[in-house]
Scaffold this motif. Sequence first.
Motif, PDB file in Angstrom:
ATOM      1  N   ALA A 250      40.166  29.102  45.874  1.00 53.40           N
ATOM      2  CA  ALA A 250      38.732  29.181  45.585  1.00 53.40           C
ATOM      3  C   ALA A 250      38.299  30.631  45.357  1.00 53.40           C
ATOM      4  O   ALA A 250      37.501  30.927  44.457  1.00 53.40           O
ATOM      5  CB  ALA A 250      37.939  28.544  46.720  1.00 53.40           C
ATOM      6  N   GLU A 251      38.844  31.550  46.155  1.00 53.79           N
ATOM      7  CA  GLU A 251      38.498  32.965  45.970  1.00 53.79           C
ATOM      8  C   GLU A 251      38.977  33.471  44.611  1.00 53.79           C
ATOM      9  O   GLU A 251      38.240  34.166  43.897  1.00 53.79           O
ATOM     10  CB  GLU A 251      39.120  33.795  47.092  1.00 53.79           C
ATOM     11  CG  GLU A 251      38.558  33.504  48.476  1.00 53.79           C
ATOM     12  CD  GLU A 251      39.243  34.340  49.528  1.00 53.79           C
ATOM     13  OE1 GLU A 251      40.075  35.201  49.141  1.00 53.79           O
ATOM     14  OE2 GLU A 251      38.960  34.144  50.715  1.00 53.79           O
ATOM     15  N   VAL A 252      40.203  33.131  44.246  1.00 54.90           N
ATOM     16  CA  VAL A 252      40.757  33.633  42.981  1.00 54.90           C
ATOM     17  C   VAL A 252      40.000  33.043  41.804  1.00 54.90           C
ATOM     18  O   VAL A 252      39.641  33.758  40.849  1.00 54.90           O
ATOM     19  CB  VAL A 252      42.262  33.289  42.909  1.00 54.90           C
ATOM     20  CG1 VAL A 252      42.811  33.589  41.516  1.00 54.90           C
ATOM     21  CG2 VAL A 252      43.036  34.069  43.959  1.00 54.90           C
ATOM     22  N   VAL A 253      39.737  31.739  41.834  1.00 55.70           N
ATOM     23  CA  VAL A 253      39.000  31.118  40.731  1.00 55.70           C
ATOM     24  C   VAL A 253      37.610  31.734  40.610  1.00 55.70           C
ATOM     25  O   VAL A 253      37.108  31.980  39.508  1.00 55.70           O
ATOM     26  CB  VAL A 253      38.925  29.590  40.951  1.00 55.70           C
ATOM     27  CG1 VAL A 253      37.971  28.948  39.947  1.00 55.70           C
ATOM     28  CG2 VAL A 253      40.308  28.971  40.818  1.00 55.70           C
ATOM     29  N   GLY A 254      36.971  32.003  41.741  1.00 59.13           N
ATOM     30  CA  GLY A 254      35.660  32.641  41.698  1.00 59.13           C
ATOM     31  C   GLY A 254      35.715  34.032  41.103  1.00 59.13           C
ATOM     32  O   GLY A 254      34.824  34.426  40.324  1.00 59.13           O
ATOM     33  N   ASP A 255      36.733  34.803  41.439  1.00 55.95           N
ATOM     34  CA  ASP A 255      36.867  36.150  40.874  1.00 55.95           C
ATOM     35  C   ASP A 255      37.084  36.090  39.362  1.00 55.95           C
ATOM     36  O   ASP A 255      36.500  36.893  38.607  1.00 55.95           O
ATOM     37  CB  ASP A 255      38.023  36.883  41.542  1.00 55.95           C
ATOM     38  CG  ASP A 255      37.746  37.173  43.017  1.00 55.95           C
ATOM     39  OD1 ASP A 255      36.572  37.090  43.417  1.00 55.95           O
ATOM     40  OD2 ASP A 255      38.705  37.451  43.764  1.00 55.95           O
TER      41      ASP A 255
ATOM     42  N   VAL B 111      33.495  25.807  42.221  1.00 59.66           N
ATOM     43  CA  VAL B 111      33.498  27.233  42.544  1.00 59.66           C
ATOM     44  C   VAL B 111      32.918  28.042  41.393  1.00 59.66           C
ATOM     45  O   VAL B 111      32.133  28.985  41.590  1.00 59.66           O
ATOM     46  CB  VAL B 111      34.927  27.692  42.878  1.00 59.66           C
ATOM     47  CG1 VAL B 111      34.967  29.190  43.114  1.00 59.66           C
ATOM     48  CG2 VAL B 111      35.462  26.949  44.088  1.00 59.66           C
ATOM     49  N   VAL B 112      33.258  27.660  40.166  1.00 58.74           N
ATOM     50  CA  VAL B 112      32.726  28.359  39.000  1.00 58.74           C
ATOM     51  C   VAL B 112      31.219  28.150  38.909  1.00 58.74           C
ATOM     52  O   VAL B 112      30.461  29.087  38.601  1.00 58.74           O
ATOM     53  CB  VAL B 112      33.438  27.873  37.727  1.00 58.74           C
ATOM     54  CG1 VAL B 112      32.826  28.519  36.492  1.00 58.74           C
ATOM     55  CG2 VAL B 112      34.928  28.180  37.802  1.00 58.74           C
TER      56      VAL B 112
ATOM     57  N   LEU C 127      25.662  30.586  39.434  1.00 61.62           N
ATOM     58  CA  LEU C 127      24.293  30.506  39.933  1.00 61.62           C
ATOM     59  C   LEU C 127      23.990  31.522  41.028  1.00 61.62           C
ATOM     60  O   LEU C 127      22.816  31.743  41.345  1.00 61.62           O
ATOM     61  CB  LEU C 127      24.021  29.096  40.471  1.00 61.62           C
ATOM     62  CG  LEU C 127      24.070  27.970  39.444  1.00 61.62           C
ATOM     63  CD1 LEU C 127      23.951  26.628  40.131  1.00 61.62           C
ATOM     64  CD2 LEU C 127      22.971  28.138  38.407  1.00 61.62           C
ATOM     65  N   GLU C 128      25.012  32.120  41.622  1.00 62.85           N
ATOM     66  CA  GLU C 128      24.743  32.973  42.774  1.00 62.85           C
ATOM     67  C   GLU C 128      24.031  34.276  42.413  1.00 62.85           C
ATOM     68  O   GLU C 128      23.397  34.900  43.257  1.00 62.85           O
ATOM     69  CB  GLU C 128      26.042  33.280  43.507  1.00 62.85           C
ATOM     70  CG  GLU C 128      26.991  34.177  42.742  1.00 62.85           C
ATOM     71  CD  GLU C 128      28.278  34.430  43.500  1.00 62.85           C
ATOM     72  OE1 GLU C 128      29.105  35.199  43.011  1.00 62.85           O
ATOM     73  OE2 GLU C 128      28.448  33.845  44.594  1.00 62.85           O
ATOM     74  N   GLU C 129      24.109  34.692  41.144  1.00 63.45           N
ATOM     75  CA  GLU C 129      23.439  35.922  40.752  1.00 63.45           C
ATOM     76  C   GLU C 129      21.957  35.713  40.460  1.00 63.45           C
ATOM     77  O   GLU C 129      21.220  36.678  40.281  1.00 63.45           O
ATOM     78  CB  GLU C 129      24.135  36.518  39.524  1.00 63.45           C
ATOM     79  CG  GLU C 129      25.558  36.978  39.809  1.00 63.45           C
ATOM     80  CD  GLU C 129      26.189  37.640  38.607  1.00 63.45           C
ATOM     81  OE1 GLU C 129      25.497  37.723  37.558  1.00 63.45           O
ATOM     82  OE2 GLU C 129      27.351  38.064  38.693  1.00 63.45           O
ATOM     83  N   MET C 130      21.527  34.451  40.391  1.00 59.95           N
ATOM     84  CA  MET C 130      20.108  34.193  40.144  1.00 59.95           C
ATOM     85  C   MET C 130      19.307  34.422  41.420  1.00 59.95           C
ATOM     86  O   MET C 130      19.783  34.145  42.525  1.00 59.95           O
ATOM     87  CB  MET C 130      19.896  32.744  39.690  1.00 59.95           C
ATOM     88  CG  MET C 130      20.501  32.391  38.360  1.00 59.95           C
ATOM     89  SD  MET C 130      20.122  30.676  37.914  1.00 59.95           S
ATOM     90  CE  MET C 130      18.335  30.773  37.715  1.00 59.95           C
ATOM     91  N   PRO C 131      18.081  34.902  41.344  1.00 58.25           N
ATOM     92  CA  PRO C 131      17.214  34.959  42.529  1.00 58.25           C
ATOM     93  C   PRO C 131      16.996  33.549  43.097  1.00 58.25           C
ATOM     94  O   PRO C 131      16.967  32.561  42.354  1.00 58.25           O
ATOM     95  CB  PRO C 131      15.910  35.562  41.991  1.00 58.25           C
ATOM     96  CG  PRO C 131      16.308  36.288  40.745  1.00 58.25           C
ATOM     97  CD  PRO C 131      17.448  35.529  40.160  1.00 58.25           C
ATOM     98  N   ALA C 132      16.841  33.466  44.413  1.00 56.93           N
ATOM     99  CA  ALA C 132      16.740  32.159  45.060  1.00 56.93           C
ATOM    100  C   ALA C 132      15.562  31.356  44.531  1.00 56.93           C
ATOM    101  O   ALA C 132      15.667  30.134  44.300  1.00 56.93           O
ATOM    102  CB  ALA C 132      16.627  32.336  46.573  1.00 56.93           C
ATOM    103  N   GLY C 133      14.422  32.025  44.312  1.00 56.89           N
ATOM    104  CA  GLY C 133      13.268  31.302  43.804  1.00 56.89           C
ATOM    105  C   GLY C 133      13.485  30.772  42.402  1.00 56.89           C
ATOM    106  O   GLY C 133      13.107  29.628  42.102  1.00 56.89           O
TER     107      GLY C 133
END
Length: 1020
Positions: free
Chosen positions: A247-252, A322-323, A328-334
């Motif tokens: 999961a870490e490698v695929v995410g990177d 994971v992808v 989506l993790e770089e988007m602001p939470a709101g």
Amino acid sequence: MPSPDPLLWERDREQAVLSAVIGELRSARPAMVTVTGEPGLGQNDLLCWAAGHARNAGLHVLTARASPAEHELRYGVVAQLLAEEGPTTVSRLFLTQDRPGGLPGLNALLAAARDRPTLLVVHDVQWLDQASLRWLEALARRLPQVPLVLLTSSTGTAIDRPEWNVGTPLTGLASTIELALPPLTASGTAAAVLAVCGTPGDPAFTEAVAGATRGIPAVVHDVLDRFTRTGRRPDAEHVDHLRALTAEVVGDHAARALSELRDPAAVDVLRALAVCGDLLDFPLVCMLAGPHSVPEARLRAALGASGLTANRDGSPRVPDAVVRARILEEMPAGDRADLYARAARLAQRVAAADQGIAELLLAARPVGAPWAVDTLRRGFTAALRNGRRDRATAYLARALDEPLDAENRVRVELQLASVQMVIAPAAAERRLHGLIRSSGDCAGLRSHAVDLCLLGGDTRAARLAGTGDPGPDGGRGQRAVPGAVRAAGTGENAGPPDTRPGAELPCPTSRAPGDPAPGAAQGSGTSQAPGPRDGVPAEGAAATPGAPVADPAPAAEPGDASGTDPAVAERHELTALARVARFLRHEDSELDVLPVPDLPEHSCSPAVAGVRAWEQAVAGVHLDASRRLARAAFAPDPTGRPPLVVPRLFACRALFLSDDGDEAEGYLGALLTEAHRQRAAISVAHVLSVRADLHIRHGRPDAAARDLAAAEAELPPARLHPLFVPYWTSLNLVTELQNGRLDRAREAAARPVPPLAEECATTSYLLFARGLLARVEQDPHRAREYFRASGRWLLRYGCVNPAVLPWRSLAAEAAHALGDGEDSLRLAREEVHHARRWGAPGALGRAELSLAVVSGENRTEYLRAAVATLGESPARTAYTRAVLALASAEREDAAHQSAVARTSSNTALPAGDIDPGVLMDIPGQDRHAHHGAPPARGGPPPPGTPSRTEAAEPAPRHGLSAVESETAALAAQGLGNREIAAALSVTTRTVELRLSGVYRKLRIRGRDELRALTQGSEGS
């Protein structure tokens, strides 16, 4: 062995093709080769290998690499190819106007290639700028004229697909080859594990690597490299750690690919795809991403070129969770929550699947629309149907974030707590306690919250509900002592029981159809006040030490005394549940804020009827009234309140204590259907356990085993509250005994129980079951101790009725086996006394059978009475045992009277008699019970009163012939028909006919009941 370069694993075929193309280039044969595949499959590494191989062969090699950053730079790739021609040529590229025929440097390159064969290598043509694309297409059209090979690589779908990739006549006589790189095979993955880890991997480990990495060489290498650095071996024990590293490698890799995607419109569409790409079509996804001027085809190509999507059914999809998270993790939470909310609204408008919309709502901000709650509740039902309880609870918890009125909010919380009772009982208890403490609109559902708490093992919730008024004594009344139990006392200070017919059933809904109206006389056996007799101690009084002489009549309810007022009806339900909580958990160390009140004397509440039926049943009084009350527990509530589960379960238990097992089984089936319809796993599990208890009592161990397995599937033993652990363990133990699996029964008996489980009423069931195991193992001393300990627990909780657990009779038989004739007779007579007071044929017949076992004189008369009584009950195992014992006793009587019988012991027995050494010598029973001591003085006379034996038909002689007895004994030991036939030197058909005769004479249905008979598990 794989290639030293990890990205060239299993690329032997492609390397051979490229080697052949380079060899033909040396012979001045042009070609066009394109290498395609997903990111990480090694396209560019394969091109680097080909470039090095061509240089070693003396060919001229020009290389270039397209990139997203230079996608808008004119002639960016051509400038890299012509860099060797000098800065003058390169500068002319950027100064040339975009006009037809303007292809700077192309003619010079072709002229140089005619003198020296050239290999042009272009990486990642999916990012080609428009000018470089036209330049390379023009080069491709001139390939047949020059010794030149154009070798390119691409990932996914190019934004502007080069024409040479489709094999058109563009290249003329030049060879056009397209190599599509596949993922690693299973053997290639195993070779990679060996190459990186230095040791062969377990098959399970190798399979996990292939599945988690999808066989992509770049991911395989990075994952195995990180795994090796941890110092672990590639075996099955470390598969979970391997998946975490994957999961870490695929995410990177996804983050790196995402950083190369520069088009804002493509980024927005990619985020929308990550949110709802599996639920909505691609045009709807583009609409969700917002207005933009980029054509849909160009967006598809850009997403495919990024390597973050895959085509499925003709539309781009983000296949890996994971992808999706990295996108989506770089988007602001709101912004992310708003995107999910807009996606849910769009999906609802186009009528997408409910569970898909519910998934979107989980991460969305509250939408404030009624459809959101309805969709989440439908998703909850679908998730439970698929066995996803954790997801189901997430849906309902999210529904509570939406605006709800008070009543619907409470209903959602109750539904949520019913599932959390199985997966998160502590959270469910906190939620239910909050509902019970609250007031106002949710007060009408407090009793259901308490009912659910009791199913989960929480007995404190009943005290939180504040049951009833203190009464006329201002709350200084006695502690919670069941009124029926106090009425059952037989000591000198105990008052007579309340024998007013129908006193507990003042309203029509509490009386079953066909029952006499209030004021009618009760039948015999239910209205007689028991008193001291034949030296039997008053165990009913001992059950409640310190109880008052008589139970004062409760004050009438103000207003509506019958309980048809909703507030009064709820107070009655809470009182009934408080009585159940008091019975289940005896906490002498805790002081209740208020004493548990008595049940209301006049109530139409089905919950009150069910609990009162159980209290009278355990006290062993008022059989007919208990039966009527148990039936009334299943009548509709006059106030229209939904029924509770716990009182109806106790009503079913009261019914099979009164020998109405078939009726109780019908009610349990209805309860099970209702629990399944409501998706209440905790209710399903408890209903199945009670039905398993019924199957055990009726000698159906196979059905009991099925119900117990289904109950454990709904409520795993690890999630079971300690309050119910002894009861479930005892059911499993006795089921294994009845099925003949002694080893499993020993394992169940040795299984540790939580400390809290030793402080509750169900402890008596486990002690009794351990006594049965000791009885089967022919350890009468240990069996008697267990039975006595079980009896002490039962008396502590007011259980006098021998139909609950016949501990006295089995303790009497164990004492008889130890030679303690006085104690065995005393216990057996007590059992007969309490069973006669209760009046159920099953309990009385078993008690009479045990009295016959420990008695010496009048044994045959006792057995005849037991056969006559058990013939009217559903206890077929006990009936069969009594029939065999009677046949043996009659044979012994005939042997003493006939000299012919004494001298012909070696001859075959006549039909109608039975060999006492064949079926009576069974494990767990006293082999010399018929040689017991004579009855003590003052004992009960042989059962033969007109109400029992004279009114019944004489018991027939159910004897077996010698060959039938021998065949039955072998069948009871577990031998098959062929094995029995071989042992007796007869045919299989003869064995079948003999066993059919045995079943007919003993009135049993097959081998299961015959095996249950031999193991002596009746009454358990």
